[in-house]
Motif scaffolding. Structure first.
Motif: not given
Length: 628
Positions: A421, A424-425, A401, A405, A451, A511-512, A508-509
């Motif tokens: 996205r 993915i999450i 990931l 990104l 990630s 960052e996504l 992570l959320i």
């Protein structure tokens, strides 16, 4: 008491001096940035240096580096910390010699080949960190000649061989030298520096330890053929004459025994016969009593397969297979190996597991091997040796990931859109929930969720990697590099909980959603650092703008409400107070409720008036978290 104020003339002179310094600094930084760009061109896999573009007139602003990996002191550029970035290629010393480099660190990367030549051109260098790469060969004896200011040299976990360079003895300010986990041989030189701390463990060194190093920790010399304080005393060497005499006596006895046996065998009337022929002899499989570990008698150098299905292969097959270096992270190097059958595997090499016993390691790997979930990377096999371990997994073809990104893309290659996205999450949350369910006794079921450890298959379904390694990673290394130890509870209170992985999920959320790389991942150790959650919180509280969402998601109005819901979930997972932080169950439930598109009610519940970009869409009540 009278207070004297400087005259107008004094103020003017001071202003002129400061202005001149500022102009000179700007000019210098422009030249330095050009040299750094030249240095970058000698590297490979520079995706982490994406903001090293055009020359800049300022490398530091308010003591904060403008370019990733630069170090600043007193608002001036002083060095480079390019750690764990997957970099390779050549270290261009000529380019670096053109900048005021006081510290250089390229640890945990993918550099290989000989020791960088002409390193002593970096005459101002105070610290040099080349550890955890794949450098090899002998280091020239004069490699460090003239580097009198240098204080710390870290070359550990490479493949250097030959003798320890004598030029190290000519460094008067040297206080730290780490050469462990290499293949250095011969004797340790007579280091004389008064406050020097060394680590020479796990090499091929031999002979007595110099008296000047006798006060060092014994572990700094383990894994060699060394003797003397702080290890066991050296045994006195026997004289050559005495050894020759002993050998003569032993050979005489052996010759006499041979003559006697020959005489006896000739006197026998019949030859001996075997009751069974050699051809019919076979070795039976060993049986194990209840509770006995089958790996106790495992042959050294064999792969141990934990997955019942799939092909079997020998370690030699794996070593002979065509290999491609995938990268070098905080744990070690990764390689893609393609067997003769065409099947691809990833081989992870770990050296920071030396503190765990064999039985404990085998048991933990067997436990991981029993895990099976669509969003978890299954362990195929492992190899055990005290000095290093290998973990073998399937190869996931679509990268991580992080690479999607933050990596460079072709002009015709679209970024990850919102539906992708969201998928993915959701997959990440399901995989993490499975780990929590199957590993109830482990405090950190993942421990290193970020990630780069979220792999993507061909349909962009996420697969979690590097999970459940905390119990077998050396604690000091885990605290230096693993994401869980960047959490607020670890940095402030020196503890982690089962809710620490939830904090990693929250980062992570964010960052996504933002497309921004969490800068605190690059910081070693557990010291406090500004994180992505801090930045998002400041944007939400002070001035809400559309800048918070990554433009590559191709934002559409009919998904803004769902994106805002996920942003709120991420912030609630990043709550600094562990007691107020959401637990994983609540986070997963909220994530599962998310949809690709909004209904009218969804959006109206988050946006008070106007669209997302013209109003403060989230209130302080939506993010009621504290920093206690």
């Amino acid at each position: 008491m009278m207070i004297a104020f400087p005259s107008t003339r004094s103020w003017f002179l001071a202003f002129c001096l400061l202005s001149a310094c500022a102009i000179r600094a700007l000019s210098d930084d422009t030249a330095y940035s050009k040299s750094l760009l030249k240095f970058k061109r000698s590297l490979t896999n520079t995706t982490m240096l994406v903001n090293w573009n055009d020359p800049t007139d300022k490398l530091c602003s308010w003591n904060t580096p403008i370019w990733t990996g630069c170090l600043c002191l007193n608002d001036s550029f002083v060095g480079l910390r390019l750690e764990g970035m997957g970099l390779g290629g050549k270290i261009d010393i000529d380019s670096l010699s053109e900048v005021p480099l006081f510290s250089l660190s390229v640890m945990n990367n993918n550099f290989s080949g000989p020791f960088p030549s002409d390193i002593n051109k970096l005459g101002k260098l105070r610290s040099l960190y080349l550890g955890y790469n794949r450098f090899s060969g002998e280091i020239p004896d004069d490699a460090f000649s003239g580097m009198k200011p240098i204080r710390k040299i870290v070359l550990n976990n490479n493949f250097f061989d030959g003798k320890i360079p004598m030029s190290l003895l000519k460094l008067p300010r040297l206080v730290g030298l780490e050469l462990q986990n290499n293949e250095f041989e011969g004797r340790i030189p007579d280091f004389w520096q008064a406050n020097l701390t060394v680590n020479f463990s796990n090499n091929k060194l031999e002979g007595p330890i110099p008296a000047t190093l006798s006060h060092q920790n014994a572990s700094s010399f383990s894994g060699n053929a060394l003797c003397g304080l702080p290890l066991s005393p050296c045994k006195p060497r026997k004289s050559i004459t005495k050894i020759a005499l002993i050998l003569t006596i032993v050979l005489g006895i052996a010759l006499a025994a041979f003559i006697i046996l020959l005489f006896i065998s000739r006197r026998r009337s019949k030859p001996l016969k075997y009751s069974k022929s050699v051809d019919s002899f076979h070795m039976e499989e060993p049986t194990y009593s209840k509770g006995e570990k089958p790996y106790k008698n495992a042959e050294h150098g064999k792969l141990y397969f934990v997955r019942k299905d799939g092909e079997r292969f020998e370690l030699e097959e794996l070593l002979r297979a065509s290999a491609e270096v995938l990268g070098s992270g905080s744990f070690g190097s990764s390689y893609k190996a393609v067997l003769f059958s065409g099947q691809s595997y990833v081989v992870r090499r770990f050296r920071q597991m030396s503190n765990v016993g064999k039985e404990e390691f085998y048991e933990h790997m067997r436990r991981i091997g029993r895990l099976s979930h669509p969003n978890i990377l299954s362990l195929v096999a492992f190899y055990y040796r005290k000095e290093e371990k290998l973990l073998i997994t399937d190869f996931v073809e679509n990268g991580s990931l992080a690479s999607h990104l933050h990596g460079k893309r072709n002009s015709n290659q679209p970024g990850l859109d919102w539906p992708t996205r969201l998928r993915i999450i959701k997959g990440v949350a399901r995989g993490l929930a499975y780990l929590y369910k199957e590993l109830p006794t482990i405090t950190l079921p993942h421990g290193h969720l970020k990630s780069s450890n979220v792999l993507l298959n061909s349909t962009y379904e996420p697969i979690l990697a590097d999970y459940a390694l905390v119990p077998v990673i050396n604690k000091d290394h885990a605290q230096q590099f693993m994401v869980a130890y960047k959490s607020p509870e670890s940095t402030q209170n020196d503890r982690v909980t089962r809710n620490t992985d939830v904090w990693s999920l929250g980062i992570l959320i964010l960052e996504l959603l933002t497309g921004r790389f969490p800068a605190n991942y690059l910081k070693q150790g557990r010291g406090p650092s500004a994180d992505l959650a801090t930045w998002v919180n400041s944007v939400v509280r002070e001035e809400w703008t559309g800048e918070v969402f990554d433009k590559d998601m191709n934002l559409a109005r009919n998904c803004e409400g769902q994106m805002l819901r996920l942003l709120k979930i991420g912030m609630c997972c990043c709550e600094w107070n562990v007691e107020k932080r959401w637990d994983l169950r609540e986070a997963v439930e909220k994530i599962e409720e998310l949809k690709e598109r909004d209904s009218d009610d969804d959006y109206s519940s988050y946006a008070s008036e106007g669209d997302l970009y013209s109003s403060r869409a989230l209130t302080d009540d939506d993010f009621s978290f504290s920093r206690t």
